[in-house]
Design a protein around this motif. Sequence first.
Motif, PDB file in Angstrom:
ATOM      1  N   THR A  16       0.749  -1.221  -0.015  1.00  0.00           N
ATOM      2  CA  THR A  16      -0.034   0.036   0.137  1.00  0.00           C
ATOM      3  C   THR A  16       0.856   1.282  -0.007  1.00  0.00           C
ATOM      4  OG1 THR A  16      -1.730  -1.119   1.168  1.00  0.00           O
ATOM      5  CG2 THR A  16      -1.784   1.198   1.422  1.00  0.00           C
ATOM      6  N   ARG A  17       0.353   2.447  -0.546  1.00  0.00           N
ATOM      7  CA  ARG A  17       0.959   3.511  -0.837  1.00  0.00           C
ATOM      8  C   ARG A  17       1.054   4.326   0.784  1.00  0.00           C
ATOM      9  NH1 ARG A  17      -1.106   3.259  -5.554  1.00  0.00           N
ATOM     10  NH2 ARG A  17       0.210   3.705  -7.585  1.00  0.00           N
ATOM     11  N   ALA A  18       2.131   5.112   1.016  1.00  0.00           N
ATOM     12  CA  ALA A  18       2.429   5.541   2.144  1.00  0.00           C
ATOM     13  C   ALA A  18       1.086   6.521   2.751  1.00  0.00           C
ATOM     14  CB  ALA A  18       3.811   6.453   2.389  1.00  0.00           C
ATOM     15  N   SER A  19       0.519   7.224   2.048  1.00  0.00           N
ATOM     16  CA  SER A  19      -0.467   8.086   2.356  1.00  0.00           C
ATOM     17  C   SER A  19      -1.766   7.280   2.823  1.00  0.00           C
ATOM     18  CB  SER A  19      -0.992   9.080   1.423  1.00  0.00           C
ATOM     19  OG  SER A  19      -1.413   8.367   0.175  1.00  0.00           O
ATOM     20  N   ALA A  20      -2.141   6.087   2.306  1.00  0.00           N
ATOM     21  CA  ALA A  20      -3.025   5.485   2.703  1.00  0.00           C
ATOM     22  C   ALA A  20      -2.724   4.505   4.010  1.00  0.00           C
ATOM     23  CB  ALA A  20      -3.346   4.242   1.711  1.00  0.00           C
ATOM     24  N   ILE A  21      -1.594   4.128   4.182  1.00  0.00           N
ATOM     25  CA  ILE A  21      -1.088   3.715   5.275  1.00  0.00           C
ATOM     26  C   ILE A  21      -1.384   4.521   6.597  1.00  0.00           C
ATOM     27  CG2 ILE A  21       0.795   2.441   6.830  1.00  0.00           C
ATOM     28  CD1 ILE A  21       1.932   1.623   3.895  1.00  0.00           C
ATOM     29  N   ALA A  22      -0.780   5.990   6.345  1.00  0.00           N
ATOM     30  CA  ALA A  22      -0.904   6.812   7.440  1.00  0.00           C
ATOM     31  C   ALA A  22      -2.135   7.077   7.775  1.00  0.00           C
ATOM     32  CB  ALA A  22      -0.073   8.015   6.932  1.00  0.00           C
ATOM     33  N   ALA A  23      -3.117   6.925   6.963  1.00  0.00           N
ATOM     34  CA  ALA A  23      -4.401   7.380   7.164  1.00  0.00           C
ATOM     35  C   ALA A  23      -5.242   6.229   7.573  1.00  0.00           C
ATOM     36  CB  ALA A  23      -5.126   7.715   5.911  1.00  0.00           C
ATOM     37  N   ALA A  24      -4.612   4.867   7.837  1.00  0.00           N
ATOM     38  CA  ALA A  24      -5.604   3.805   8.183  1.00  0.00           C
ATOM     39  C   ALA A  24      -6.021   3.760   9.569  1.00  0.00           C
ATOM     40  CB  ALA A  24      -4.541   2.593   7.721  1.00  0.00           C
ATOM     41  N   SER A  25      -7.079   3.382   9.653  1.00  0.00           N
ATOM     42  CA  SER A  25      -7.719   2.934  10.846  1.00  0.00           C
ATOM     43  C   SER A  25      -8.513   1.980  11.071  1.00  0.00           C
ATOM     44  CB  SER A  25      -8.540   4.616  11.364  1.00  0.00           C
ATOM     45  OG  SER A  25      -9.312   4.594  12.584  1.00  0.00           O
ATOM     46  N   TRP A  26      -8.855   1.528  12.498  1.00  0.00           N
ATOM     47  CA  TRP A  26      -9.912   0.522  12.556  1.00  0.00           C
ATOM     48  C   TRP A  26     -11.215   1.433  12.793  1.00  0.00           C
ATOM     49  CZ3 TRP A  26      -5.768   0.858  16.076  1.00  0.00           C
ATOM     50  CH2 TRP A  26      -5.933   1.642  17.179  1.00  0.00           C
ATOM     51  N   ASN A  27     -11.370   2.620  12.913  1.00  0.00           N
ATOM     52  CA  ASN A  27     -12.800   3.322  12.956  1.00  0.00           C
ATOM     53  C   ASN A  27     -13.050   3.756  11.525  1.00  0.00           C
ATOM     54  OD1 ASN A  27     -12.815   2.815  15.815  1.00  0.00           O
ATOM     55  ND2 ASN A  27     -11.851   4.574  16.234  1.00  0.00           N
ATOM     56  N   VAL A  28     -14.272   3.661  11.137  1.00  0.00           N
ATOM     57  CA  VAL A  28     -14.675   4.024   9.939  1.00  0.00           C
ATOM     58  C   VAL A  28     -15.065   5.710  10.218  1.00  0.00           C
ATOM     59  CG1 VAL A  28     -16.560   4.163   8.353  1.00  0.00           C
ATOM     60  CG2 VAL A  28     -15.988   1.957   9.248  1.00  0.00           C
ATOM     61  N   ALA A  29     -14.130   6.753   9.593  1.00  0.00           N
ATOM     62  CA  ALA A  29     -14.687   8.015   9.536  1.00  0.00           C
ATOM     63  C   ALA A  29     -14.018   8.781   8.106  1.00  0.00           C
ATOM     64  CB  ALA A  29     -13.919   8.679  10.735  1.00  0.00           C
ATOM     65  N   ALA A  30     -14.560   9.858   7.879  1.00  0.00           N
ATOM     66  CA  ALA A  30     -14.243  10.610   6.696  1.00  0.00           C
ATOM     67  C   ALA A  30     -12.593  10.835   6.527  1.00  0.00           C
ATOM     68  CB  ALA A  30     -14.971  11.802   6.685  1.00  0.00           C
ATOM     69  N   GLY A  31     -12.160  10.559   5.652  1.00  0.00           N
ATOM     70  CA  GLY A  31     -10.893  10.994   5.454  1.00  0.00           C
ATOM     71  C   GLY A  31      -9.878   9.955   5.935  1.00  0.00           C
ATOM     72  N   ARG A  32     -10.251   8.813   6.200  1.00  0.00           N
ATOM     73  CA  ARG A  32      -9.556   7.441   6.695  1.00  0.00           C
ATOM     74  C   ARG A  32      -9.593   6.323   6.294  1.00  0.00           C
ATOM     75  NH1 ARG A  32     -10.280   7.181  13.397  1.00  0.00           N
ATOM     76  NH2 ARG A  32      -9.957   9.303  13.942  1.00  0.00           N
ATOM     77  N   ALA A  33      -8.636   5.725   5.833  1.00  0.00           N
ATOM     78  CA  ALA A  33      -8.544   4.610   5.310  1.00  0.00           C
ATOM     79  C   ALA A  33      -9.099   3.528   6.221  1.00  0.00           C
ATOM     80  CB  ALA A  33      -7.349   3.791   4.590  1.00  0.00           C
ATOM     81  N   TYR A  34      -9.950   2.334   5.911  1.00  0.00           N
ATOM     82  CA  TYR A  34     -10.434   1.627   6.713  1.00  0.00           C
ATOM     83  C   TYR A  34      -9.945   0.157   6.879  1.00  0.00           C
ATOM     84  CZ  TYR A  34     -14.196  -1.177   9.408  1.00  0.00           C
ATOM     85  OH  TYR A  34     -14.720  -1.878  10.132  1.00  0.00           O
ATOM     86  N   VAL A  35      -9.736  -0.383   8.009  1.00  0.00           N
ATOM     87  CA  VAL A  35      -9.279  -1.824   8.152  1.00  0.00           C
ATOM     88  C   VAL A  35     -10.431  -2.502   8.946  1.00  0.00           C
ATOM     89  CG1 VAL A  35      -7.584  -3.437   8.829  1.00  0.00           C
ATOM     90  CG2 VAL A  35      -6.980  -1.197   7.981  1.00  0.00           C
ATOM     91  N   ASP A  36     -11.154  -3.343   8.162  1.00  0.00           N
ATOM     92  CA  ASP A  36     -12.174  -4.126   8.937  1.00  0.00           C
ATOM     93  C   ASP A  36     -11.487  -5.246   9.555  1.00  0.00           C
ATOM     94  OD1 ASP A  36     -14.086  -5.983   9.459  1.00  0.00           O
ATOM     95  OD2 ASP A  36     -15.395  -5.385   7.573  1.00  0.00           O
ATOM     96  N   LEU A  37     -11.256  -5.239  10.866  1.00  0.00           N
ATOM     97  CA  LEU A  37     -10.479  -6.363  11.549  1.00  0.00           C
ATOM     98  C   LEU A  37     -11.353  -7.736  11.659  1.00  0.00           C
ATOM     99  CD1 LEU A  37      -8.633  -3.962  13.878  1.00  0.00           C
ATOM    100  CD2 LEU A  37      -7.762  -5.043  12.142  1.00  0.00           C
ATOM    101  N   ASP A  38     -12.795  -7.584  11.609  1.00  0.00           N
ATOM    102  CA  ASP A  38     -13.369  -8.654  11.765  1.00  0.00           C
ATOM    103  C   ASP A  38     -13.247  -9.428  10.285  1.00  0.00           C
ATOM    104  OD1 ASP A  38     -14.351  -8.083  14.133  1.00  0.00           O
ATOM    105  OD2 ASP A  38     -15.822  -6.755  13.435  1.00  0.00           O
ATOM    106  N   ARG A  39     -13.342  -9.030   9.136  1.00  0.00           N
ATOM    107  CA  ARG A  39     -13.566  -9.480   7.868  1.00  0.00           C
ATOM    108  C   ARG A  39     -11.878  -9.785   7.166  1.00  0.00           C
ATOM    109  NH1 ARG A  39     -18.583  -6.375   5.978  1.00  0.00           N
ATOM    110  NH2 ARG A  39     -19.991  -8.044   6.780  1.00  0.00           N
TER     111      ARG A  39
END
Length: 170
Positions: A16-39
């Motif tokens: 993954t590109r650096a900007s998406a990694i920096a924005a990655a979160s386990w919470n869904v919110a505007a401006g964030r990449a999201y990681v679904d830790l259940d799926r």
Amino acid sequence: MRHVARFVLIGLYTGTRASAIAAASWNVAAGRAYVDLDRGVFYRLAVGARATKKRQPPVPLPPRLLAHMRRWRDIGGPDGYFVEHHGEPVASVKTAFNRAVALAQLPGRVTPHTLRHTAATWLMQAGVPMWEAAGFLGMSVEVLERTYGHHHPDHLRGAVDAIAARPGRR
């Protein structure tokens, strides 16, 4: 430098590109990449962001990385970013990454984007079909083949087989 270690693991395991990694979160919110830790899926395109020519398709996470990410969530703060420094999300890891490269005395030009190149090279060396690796990395098959295809074990295999089977061989 724990945040750099997390960044490196995510970069190597997902390409993954650096900007998406920096924005990655386990919470869904505007401006964030999201990681679904259940799926076990990394939605690299930030919530509310428009798709660009820099493809950012969702990618399934390898089990080892998923286990790390779940642990990071369990010990993390309420904001929920995977790459944080002193409890704050990072906008960029360039400075810390450059410091880690210097401390490790790595030769040549090593940047955060090097992790994406490494992931692509590893996929090719493992013999992953081009279309599957391209989909995982979010790049076209043409770009993958042109840039990394020579690392694939099948690269030039047809030519090798043809020259070895030529008629009149002694």
